[in-house]
Design an enzyme around this catalytic site. Structure first.
Site, PDB file in Angstrom:
ATOM      1  N   HIS A   1       0.831  -1.196   0.000  1.00 56.88           N
ATOM      2  CA  HIS A   1       0.000   0.000   0.000  1.00 56.88           C
ATOM      3  C   HIS A   1       0.871   1.254   0.000  1.00 56.88           C
ATOM      4  O   HIS A   1       0.649   2.174  -0.786  1.00 56.88           O
ATOM      5  CB  HIS A   1      -0.911   0.003   1.237  1.00 56.88           C
TER       6      HIS A   1
ATOM      7  N   HIS B   1       0.556  -4.091   8.883  1.00 60.31           N
ATOM      8  CA  HIS B   1       1.994  -3.844   8.742  1.00 60.31           C
ATOM      9  C   HIS B   1       2.580  -3.282  10.028  1.00 60.31           C
ATOM     10  O   HIS B   1       1.890  -2.619  10.806  1.00 60.31           O
ATOM     11  CB  HIS B   1       2.272  -2.864   7.603  1.00 60.31           C
TER      12      HIS B   1
END
Length: 339
Positions: A114, A167
């Site tokens: 992302h 993450h």
């Protein structure tokens, strides 16, 4: 790395507790930062403002996402939502965190896809906008404003990824830096007007090189499905583990988009020349078309059929934006003028 991971978990816990009321906002931001959004949202919006910038967005999105896949295979990287259970460090004091529908991605964690794709793609957008503003106003201050937006977008997307436990913070930082570098380098040479053979070669080249790397790592005894097994093991809900988040899905998307970009430029070299009002209408219709194409349910069994249809879906995306919809709008508006 253990200390880095532990600090990342506590940071995610603090972020979730302090910004719990903004949960919906974080989920929207992480959705907007999905690499898929670069193909389905950023690309059409940019294309109808500047054809060259739109082609650059699609080009940069495909190459940067492919490189992200390669980096993940080589660098591995845990994800917070499974590392909490696998590490066995939180038996006595388990973090007060929760998972969300976009949490359970199946690829390795380093670097953040992302952050990396967002940084690369949005560099194309803000640099083009900055150049445009400077050309019109000759104001350094005004032309610098898009770059402040760039920093804000990266910070928001990165924070959303930490919030949903997809993450660790360092993975977001690494992805952002890599994406910025790729955005600067790749946007200098935009394949606008290149022959179809160039895009066909790029598409096949990316596919074959990734498959060769995958086969080589398997030959060395490296099991690349390790992250998929962990995602299935530790995800809160089985339905949150989706095939379209698997590493090969991103590879297929990139190859399909590049071939589609070549086909679109082959069918209509130079694109359709439309005034601003028909462009806005084309953007609206293209966006609706891509939305419905993206929502088409694909069979997940057998996986080969899923990947084939997934490939076709992203081959079609540039055709819709660059050829079909603007061509239809041009035909209608041209007839209206003639009448």
């Amino acid at each position: 790395m253990e200390a880095v991971y532990v600090q990342g978990i506590w940071m995610a816990e603090s972020l979730q507790l302090r910004t719990k009321s903004q949960e919906r906002l974080w989920l929207i931001i992480t959705h907007m930062g999905d690499p898929k959004a670069a193909f389905l949202l950023v690309f059409p919006f940019t294309y109808f403002l500047s054809r060259r910038a739109g082609v650059a967005v699609l080009w940069v999105a495909a190459v940067s996402e492919w490189l992200n896949l390669v980096f993940k295979w080589l660098l591995f990287g845990e994800r917070p939502f499974w590392w909490i259970g696998e590490s066995r460090l939180f038996v006595n004091k388990r973090p007060n965190v929760q998972q969300f529908p976009p949490t359970c991605e199946t690829g390795p964690g380093t670097p953040s896809g992302h952050a990396m794709v967002t940084a690369a793609v949005w560099w194309v957008v803000v640099s083009s906008l900055g150049t445009f503003l400077y050309g019109r106003t000759r104001s350094l201050l005004l032309s610098a404003a898009p770059y402040l937006l760039y920093v804000a977008v990266l910070a928001a997307v990165g924070t959303s990824r930490i919030f949903i436990l997809a993450h660790f913070p360092h993975q977001v930082v690494v992805g952002s830096i890599a994406g910025l570098f790729l955005g600067i380098v790749l946007s200098r040479r935009v394949p606008e007007g290149r022959p179809l053979l160039f895009f066909f070669s790029c598409s096949v080249g990316l596919l074959l090189s990734a498959l060769m790397l995958h086969a080589g790592l398997l030959h060395l005894g490296i099991d690349l499905s390790w992250s998929i097994a962990l995602a299935k093991k530790w995800c809160s809900r089985p339905e949150w583990v989706r095939l379209d988040t698997a590493p090969f899905s991103s590879l297929i998307r990139d190859c399909g988009a590049l071939l589609g970009l070549g086909l679109a430029q082959y069918w209509k070299p130079g694109g359709w020349s439309l005034p601003w009002a028909p462009r806005a209408l084309s953007l609206a219709i293209s966006s609706m078309g891509l939305y419905h194409v993206n929502r088409l349910p694909l069979p997940v069994h057998p996986p080969g059929l899923f990947y084939f249809l997934f490939f076709i879906k992203f081959v079609l995306a540039p055709q819709i934006v660059m050829v079909l919809v603007p061509g239809l709008i041009h035909l209608l508006t041209h007839k209206k003028k003639k009448d």
